[in-house]
Design a protein around this motif. Structure first.
Motif, PDB file in Angstrom:
ATOM      1  N   ASN A 167      -1.074  11.378  -5.347  1.00 19.87           N
ATOM      2  CA  ASN A 167      -0.123  10.485  -6.007  1.00 19.87           C
ATOM      3  C   ASN A 167       0.520   9.496  -5.032  1.00 19.87           C
ATOM      4  O   ASN A 167       1.413   8.738  -5.415  1.00 19.87           O
ATOM      5  N   MET A 168       0.079   9.496  -3.766  1.00 17.93           N
ATOM      6  CA  MET A 168       0.565   8.471  -2.829  1.00 17.93           C
ATOM      7  C   MET A 168       0.089   7.086  -3.239  1.00 17.93           C
ATOM      8  O   MET A 168       0.717   6.085  -2.907  1.00 17.93           O
ATOM      9  N   GLY A 169      -1.061   7.005  -3.908  1.00 20.03           N
ATOM     10  CA  GLY A 169      -1.620   5.717  -4.290  1.00 20.03           C
ATOM     11  C   GLY A 169      -2.558   5.179  -3.220  1.00 20.03           C
ATOM     12  O   GLY A 169      -2.452   5.510  -2.041  1.00 20.03           O
ATOM     13  N   LEU A 170      -3.481   4.323  -3.648  1.00 18.26           N
ATOM     14  CA  LEU A 170      -4.492   3.802  -2.726  1.00 18.26           C
ATOM     15  C   LEU A 170      -3.893   2.961  -1.610  1.00 18.26           C
ATOM     16  O   LEU A 170      -4.386   2.982  -0.475  1.00 18.26           O
ATOM     17  N   ALA A 171      -2.844   2.199  -1.896  1.00 17.50           N
ATOM     18  CA  ALA A 171      -2.252   1.352  -0.859  1.00 17.50           C
ATOM     19  C   ALA A 171      -1.813   2.189   0.336  1.00 17.50           C
ATOM     20  O   ALA A 171      -2.022   1.792   1.490  1.00 17.50           O
ATOM     21  N   ILE A 172      -1.218   3.330   0.077  1.00 18.90           N
ATOM     22  CA  ILE A 172      -0.765   4.218   1.157  1.00 18.90           C
ATOM     23  C   ILE A 172      -1.945   4.958   1.770  1.00 18.90           C
ATOM     24  O   ILE A 172      -2.081   5.034   3.004  1.00 18.90           O
ATOM     25  N   GLU A 173      -2.818   5.511   0.941  1.00 19.60           N
ATOM     26  CA  GLU A 173      -3.937   6.305   1.454  1.00 19.60           C
ATOM     27  C   GLU A 173      -4.862   5.478   2.345  1.00 19.60           C
ATOM     28  O   GLU A 173      -5.362   5.970   3.356  1.00 19.60           O
ATOM     29  N   ARG A 174      -5.108   4.238   1.965  1.00 20.14           N
ATOM     30  CA  ARG A 174      -5.977   3.389   2.782  1.00 20.14           C
ATOM     31  C   ARG A 174      -5.362   3.148   4.159  1.00 20.14           C
ATOM     32  O   ARG A 174      -6.051   3.209   5.176  1.00 20.14           O
ATOM     33  N   ARG A 175      -4.062   2.849   4.198  1.00 22.24           N
ATOM     34  CA  ARG A 175      -3.426   2.623   5.508  1.00 22.24           C
ATOM     35  C   ARG A 175      -3.485   3.881   6.369  1.00 22.24           C
ATOM     36  O   ARG A 175      -3.810   3.813   7.553  1.00 22.24           O
ATOM     37  N   LEU A 176      -3.192   5.023   5.780  1.00 25.85           N
ATOM     38  CA  LEU A 176      -3.189   6.265   6.556  1.00 25.85           C
ATOM     39  C   LEU A 176      -4.594   6.632   7.032  1.00 25.85           C
ATOM     40  O   LEU A 176      -4.751   7.265   8.080  1.00 25.85           O
ATOM     41  N   SER A 177      -5.614   6.229   6.267  1.00 22.41           N
ATOM     42  CA  SER A 177      -6.990   6.543   6.678  1.00 22.41           C
ATOM     43  C   SER A 177      -7.344   5.874   8.006  1.00 22.41           C
ATOM     44  O   SER A 177      -8.215   6.347   8.737  1.00 22.41           O
ATOM     45  N   LEU A 178      -6.661   4.781   8.340  1.00 20.22           N
ATOM     46  CA  LEU A 178      -6.925   4.086   9.601  1.00 20.22           C
ATOM     47  C   LEU A 178      -6.438   4.886  10.808  1.00 20.22           C
ATOM     48  O   LEU A 178      -6.808   4.582  11.947  1.00 20.22           O
ATOM     49  N   LEU A 179      -5.619   5.899  10.561  1.00 19.99           N
ATOM     50  CA  LEU A 179      -5.148   6.765  11.647  1.00 19.99           C
ATOM     51  C   LEU A 179      -6.067   7.961  11.868  1.00 19.99           C
ATOM     52  O   LEU A 179      -5.972   8.636  12.895  1.00 19.99           O
ATOM     53  N   TRP A 234      -3.968  -7.505 -14.793  1.00 23.48           N
ATOM     54  CA  TRP A 234      -5.061  -7.713 -13.849  1.00 23.48           C
ATOM     55  C   TRP A 234      -4.848  -6.984 -12.516  1.00 23.48           C
ATOM     56  O   TRP A 234      -5.756  -6.912 -11.699  1.00 23.48           O
ATOM     57  N   ILE A 235      -3.663  -6.428 -12.305  1.00 25.86           N
ATOM     58  CA  ILE A 235      -3.382  -5.680 -11.072  1.00 25.86           C
ATOM     59  C   ILE A 235      -3.859  -4.243 -11.248  1.00 25.86           C
ATOM     60  O   ILE A 235      -3.656  -3.625 -12.306  1.00 25.86           O
ATOM     61  N   GLU A 236      -4.475  -3.687 -10.207  1.00 25.49           N
ATOM     62  CA  GLU A 236      -4.975  -2.316 -10.276  1.00 25.49           C
ATOM     63  C   GLU A 236      -3.847  -1.320 -10.027  1.00 25.49           C
ATOM     64  O   GLU A 236      -3.302  -1.229  -8.918  1.00 25.49           O
ATOM     65  N   GLN A 237      -3.511  -0.589 -11.049  1.00 24.89           N
ATOM     66  CA  GLN A 237      -2.429   0.391 -10.987  1.00 24.89           C
ATOM     67  C   GLN A 237      -2.687   1.446  -9.913  1.00 24.89           C
ATOM     68  O   GLN A 237      -1.764   1.898  -9.225  1.00 24.89           O
TER      69      GLN A 237
END
Length: 607
Positions: free
Chosen positions: A120-132, A280-283
């Motif tokens: 439930n963090m959402g993709l915006a957060i998960e993608r950034r954390l994946s870079l770590l 049009w925004i991806e929830q």
């Protein structure tokens, strides 16, 4: 851009925890620096200015300035054209970004670009954390973006509220009134209805968030509200700049309205939020930290999925204003009411957010008998499933007790007749159309789990999917012996597939429609000891014998002697079992034994 910069700051925050003495710099557009003020995780904010975009000479000077810093690590959170040359000429020893075709050579570490959220963090957060992840940081990751408000900013916000006689005994609701553009702005008449719903639900102060240049549209919404609602609105309470807005938001209790930077800032201040997404925004990207209580959102797709089927982002963007007309406030009035009820009763929001895996509308099914050794692990693998059903054949060990530790798991006992019947019974218990069948001795890899989630959430799913399997001999992989191409149906849609009752063992799934194969392999811990695997093969042999005799297929001396020998030689020589050494010899022998047991039982039945 403000939301992007704020969310990406979690990379700096976690690097600071891992490397307290490091120099950590953050490169951002100059216009977004305000949301980073006071963040001690960042040593220096480097500004990308308009002149760097408009002049190649200025840009190259900027790039050489970056190179002169001799950074050990660069994390490129966007991998866009402007950053490619910076990364290429940086001289950095390590460079991390998302894996995207054609640009892998720029980076030392290319991280998979997630398409679907796992929590439930959402993709915006998960993608950034994946870079770590390539750094293997030895810290507890903090996923929450943070804003830092000074005492002076808090005092200024309090003075502004007092100046406009805002009753501080009441809760205060901030309305994110207008988006950054029309296609991100909930229709003004609809927003007026939402404001009325809030005012009718609770006796609260209502503040409008808008830029001075948007005052005409803000006044349209105010004028469309009921007279009783207008009395609760403090129309002129505005921050004169972004920092004063942050101070004002910090003095509010909740935020409701259009998705955008204001929502992200409110969340960073630990304020409950209710987001109305543009069609049009991806929830799935920006619905961050949703818990169904303090953070909620609504999207037209929830109510009219058919309007989105087969539509690209570009098509949805072009039709956003038309789609908005179907997004009536009545669709989510109940949800908004429950949000207000939960959040307005809070003395203060919870200090920590609970991170939970996303539960997909899928029923995970397992049939068991005395599987206490395996069951805990396979149930943990299924944390993304909305429903888990364990159909048990009256186990005598701790199988039932283990299931009780998983709140989304149901334990059902059903007498075992054969594998096909048991699987079909399990399917009949499932509430979801998507079925994921696992044996207790099977395990997911992280990559396979991601692939399953992406497959289910994909736009054009097939009727059923084969899984390839890696056979584990105790704790070691078996490479040959016939298992190198082992595949089995494990994921399918209930309304398009059913197990045939003709096959009692190694059951066959009848599928209507297209069939797919997943790329990543399932781990199969079938062989734990010689005796347990022998017992399994004997059981399979007996069931297969029953299956054959039911069809009038009786055994001959060929089936008793030559067929088991052929089975052994085929797997050991043709299928390269000898390359597996002693493991291959054992497996090939026990598989041949199953054929002999089958023949023996068929001959006994004939007598």
């Amino acid at each position: 851009m403000i939301g992007d910069v704020l969310v990406s700051s979690i990379i700096c925050n976690n690097l600071r925890k891992a490397y307290p003495e490091a120099q950590i710099d953050y490169l951002v557009y100059e216009s977004t620096k305000t949301v980073l003020e006071g963040n001690t995780a960042i040593d220096r904010i480097i500004y990308f200015e308009a002149k760097h975009r408009n002049s190649f000479t200025a840009f190259m000077r900027f790039v050489w300035g970056i190179r002169s810093e001799k950074y050990d690590l660069i994390i490129d959170a966007y991998s866009k054209l402007e950053s490619w040359l910076i990364v290429l000429l940086s001289g950095s020893k390590r460079r991390i970004s998302y894996k995207k075709r054609g640009r892998e050579f720029l980076y030392t570490d290319n991280v998979p670009f997630a398409l679907y959220p796992k929590t439930n963090m959402g993709l915006a957060i998960e993608r950034r954390l994946s870079l770590l992840q390539p750094l293997c940081l030895n810290i507890k990751i903090d996923p929450m973006p943070k804003l830092f408000v000074t005492k002076a900013e808090q005092d200024a916000a309090q003075a502004l509220l007092e100046k406009h006689h805002v009753d501080r005994r009441k809760k205060t609701v901030m309305i994110s009134l207008l988006g950054s553009e029309d296609i991100k702005t909930y229709p003004l008449p609809f927003m007026a209805i939402v404001v009325d719903q809030i005012a009718q639900k609770a006796d609260v102060n209502i503040l409008f968030n808008y830029f001075p240049s948007q005052v005409v549209k803000a006044k349209q919404i105010f004028d469309a509200c009921l007279p009783s609602t207008q009395k609760q609105i403090y129309f002129d309470v505005l921050g004169h700049d972004l920092r004063s807005f942050i101070g004002l938001m910090d003095a509010c209790d909740i935020i409701i309205g259009n998705d955008g930077g204001s929502i992200n800032m409110a969340k960073a201040l630990n304020k409950p939020s209710f987001i109305i997404f543009s069609p049009w925004i991806e929830q799935k990207i920006w619905a961050t930290f949703e818990d169904g209580l303090y953070h909620q959102s609504v999207h037209l797709k929830e109510f009219f999925f058919n309007l989105f089927e087969g539509k690209s982002e570009k098509e949805l963007k072009n039709k956003a204003l038309d789609l908005y007309q179907d997004f009536s406030p009545a669709l989510f009035e109940t949800k908004l009411s429950s949000f207000l009820e939960a959040t307005l009763e809070l003395q203060s929001p919870p200090n920590t957010l609970e991170i939970n895996p996303i539960r997909l509308q899928i029923s995970a099914l397992i049939i068991t008998y005395n599987e206490e050794k395996h069951l805990q692990s396979v149930l943990e693998d299924l944390d993304f499933a909305d429903e888990i059903i364990v159909v048990d054949s009256f186990s005598t060990d701790k199988t039932a007790q283990i299931v009780t530790n998983f709140p989304n798991a149901t334990f059902v006992q059903h007498a075992f007749v054969d594998y096909s019947s048991q699987r079909n019974f399990a399917i009949s218990c499932a509430k979801n159309n998507w079925i994921l069948f696992l044996d207790a001795d099977e395990r997911f890899t992280p990559a396979l789990k991601d692939e399953v989630i992406a497959t289910i959430q994909g736009k054009k799913p097939k009727s059923a999917y084969f899984f390839y399997r890696t056979f584990m001999f105790q704790e070691q992989e078996l490479h040959y012996s016939g298992w190198q191409t082992d595949k089995i149906f494990r994921l399918f849609q209930k309304d398009k597939a059913q197990y045939t009752t003709v096959r009692l063992v190694h059951e066959k799934l009848l599928v209507q429609g297209p069939i797919g194969k997943l790329k990543h392999k399932l781990i199969h811990f079938s062989y734990t000891s010689y005796q347990s695997y022998k017992d399994k093969m004997v059981s399979y042999g007996k069931l297969k014998a029953r299956e054959k005799t039911n069809s009038g297929m009786w055994a001959t001396p060929f089936h008793l002697y030559l067929h088991p020998a052929y089975k052994f030689l085929y797997q050991y020589l043709i299928r390269l079992g000898f390359l597996d050494g002693k493991k291959g010899l054992i497996i090939c022998y026990l598989n041949a034994l199953s054929e002999r047991i089958c023949a023996v039982r068929r001959i006994e039945k004939k007598r």
